[in-house]
Motif scaffolding. Structure first.
Motif, mmCIF file in Angstrom:
data_model
loop_
_atom_site.group_PDB
_atom_site.id
_atom_site.type_symbol
_atom_site.label_atom_id
_atom_site.label_comp_id
_atom_site.label_asym_id
_atom_site.label_seq_id
_atom_site.Cartn_x
_atom_site.Cartn_y
_atom_site.Cartn_z
ATOM 1 N N TYR A 65 0.885 -1.119 -0.068
ATOM 2 C CA TYR A 65 0.056 -0.135 0.012
ATOM 3 C C TYR A 65 0.881 1.147 0.074
ATOM 4 N N LEU A 66 0.578 2.242 -1.060
ATOM 5 C CA LEU A 66 1.270 3.527 -0.955
ATOM 6 C C LEU A 66 0.259 4.631 -0.537
ATOM 7 N N GLU A 67 -0.995 4.465 -0.590
ATOM 8 C CA GLU A 67 -1.857 5.288 -0.042
ATOM 9 C C GLU A 67 -3.101 4.768 0.218
ATOM 10 N N ARG A 68 -3.702 5.127 1.409
ATOM 11 C CA ARG A 68 -4.801 4.446 1.866
ATOM 12 C C ARG A 68 -6.129 5.226 2.076
ATOM 13 N N GLY A 69 -6.579 5.723 0.844
ATOM 14 C CA GLY A 69 -7.808 6.768 0.978
ATOM 15 C C GLY A 69 -7.687 7.847 1.605
ATOM 16 N N PRO A 70 -8.514 8.753 2.071
ATOM 17 C CA PRO A 70 -10.005 8.123 1.865
ATOM 18 C C PRO A 70 -10.601 8.417 0.679
ATOM 19 N N VAL A 71 -10.006 8.998 -0.463
ATOM 20 C CA VAL A 71 -10.406 9.272 -1.606
ATOM 21 C C VAL A 71 -9.777 8.356 -2.641
ATOM 22 N N VAL A 72 -8.373 8.195 -2.658
ATOM 23 C CA VAL A 72 -7.791 7.618 -3.612
ATOM 24 C C VAL A 72 -6.932 6.227 -2.935
ATOM 25 N N TRP A 73 -6.900 5.076 -3.199
ATOM 26 C CA TRP A 73 -5.962 4.001 -2.527
ATOM 27 C C TRP A 73 -4.832 3.678 -3.844
#
Lengths: 80, 250
Positions: A65-73
């Motif tokens: 995981y590089l980014e976990r939301g809340p808009v984009v994963w």
């Protein structure tokens, strides 16, 4: 502005019709060489996809995981 | 690759609404079509353009495209000045730019201001190659290409390879009609395969989302989180329309 650097490979599935998303992801993964990766971009946590990778590509992939939301994963998916 | 939104998806939205919708959807680029409610125009004052640039910057919209209204004989100076001031590439049809020395006049004006041109071409390799030749007449980085990809017709992926080859590294933008909330209706048109191909090529441009037809704007309105969906419709209705009796007290 544009580049063809493999390190910048990014597959944004937000624009892909739902039933074409997983085929596009696996087609991209299968075209990678060992040690290569791409970044999957989605508008929700794609954890069900990870289960599918575990079932269909066991021991052959890496998931980070590089980014976990809340808009984009953003998830880096690599080929071992 | 970065996704962006065309104001075609929200032509009645103010600039702030467009920017907020991009934030809600995690989009990092925007296309402003002249004549829409966002108000950015070739006739905008410097103050108004600076205000728009700040609003877009506050929303994280670093990649900007401005599409002027088509005109017969454009005055390139104010268009190029807007491009530089707004930090936006100006998108014009390449076939139109090729006529009557327009490209040379545009290149000259954009060269003086530091603005950028985006030459739009359809899903035709010959037109992509022609657009690339036009771009090559400009200074490096001054003009790039924008593929106007319409999913209707033969599957996009079948047309993609020759178009991508013809456009080459100059291809900075793809305008994808029928995406966003219309994606489900675009099944079988090759969007998934196109995206996989772009990824494997390491394409690092901007994909602008736009509606296929204006009849689908209500779907985009909901997708972009604008308004509250279905309402009772009484907010601006006249109270005369609601009567509990004839001649009775209200």
């Amino acid at each position: 502005m544009t580049s063809s650097t493999p390190g910048r490979r990014e597959l944004d599935v937000r624009v892909i019709p739902p039933r074409e998303k997983h085929p596009a992801i696996f087609a991209t993964f299968d075209a990678l060489s060992a040690g290569e990766s791409f970044v999957l971009v989605n508008d929700h946590d794609p954890f069900p996809l990870r289960y599918q990778f575990e079932a269909e590509r066991p021991d052959g992939f890496e998931w980070q995981y590089l980014e976990r939301g809340p808009v984009v994963w953003r998830v880096r998916i690599g080929r071992r | 690759m970065r996704l962006g939104l065309s104001s075609e998806a929200a032509p009645d939205a103010s600039l702030e609404e467009v920017a907020a919708a991009c934030v809600r959807r995690g989009l990092g680029a925007v296309e402003l079509v002249e004549g829409h409610a966002h108000g950015v125009s070739v006739r905008s004052t410097d103050v108004a353009i600076d205000r728009a640039a700040r609003a877009l910057g506050d929303a994280g919209l670093a990649d900007r495209v401005f599409r002027p209204e088509p005109g017969g004989s454009p005055d390139w100076e104010p268009i190029a000045a807007l491009s530089a001031r707004l930090g936006a590439g100006v998108l014009i049809p390449s076939a139109w730019a090729a006529e009557s020395g327009r490209m040379d006049a545009a290149a000259s004006a954009f060269g003086r201001t530091g603005g950028r041109l985006l030459l739009a071409h359809p899903s035709d390799p010959a037109e992509a190659a022609a657009a690339r030749r036009l771009a090559d007449r400009c200074a490096p980085g001054q003009a790039t290409l924008a593929w106007d990809a319409d999913p209707d017709g033969p599957p996009l992926v079948a047309r993609a390879a020759p178009v991508l080859d013809a456009a080459g590294p100059q291809l900075s933008h793809i305008r994808l009609r029928g995406s966003g909330p219309e994606a489900a209706a675009s099944e079988g048109k090759g969007i998934g395969a196109l995206m996989a191909r772009l990824t494997l090529r390491g394409w690092d441009g901007v994909l602008l989302l736009a509606p296929a037809v204006s009849a689908r704007l209500p779907v985009w309105r909901i997708w972009l989180g604008r308004g509250t969906g279905w309402g009772c419709g009484s907010r601006t209705a006249s109270e005369d329309l609601v009567r509990l009796g004839t001649g009775g007290a209200r």
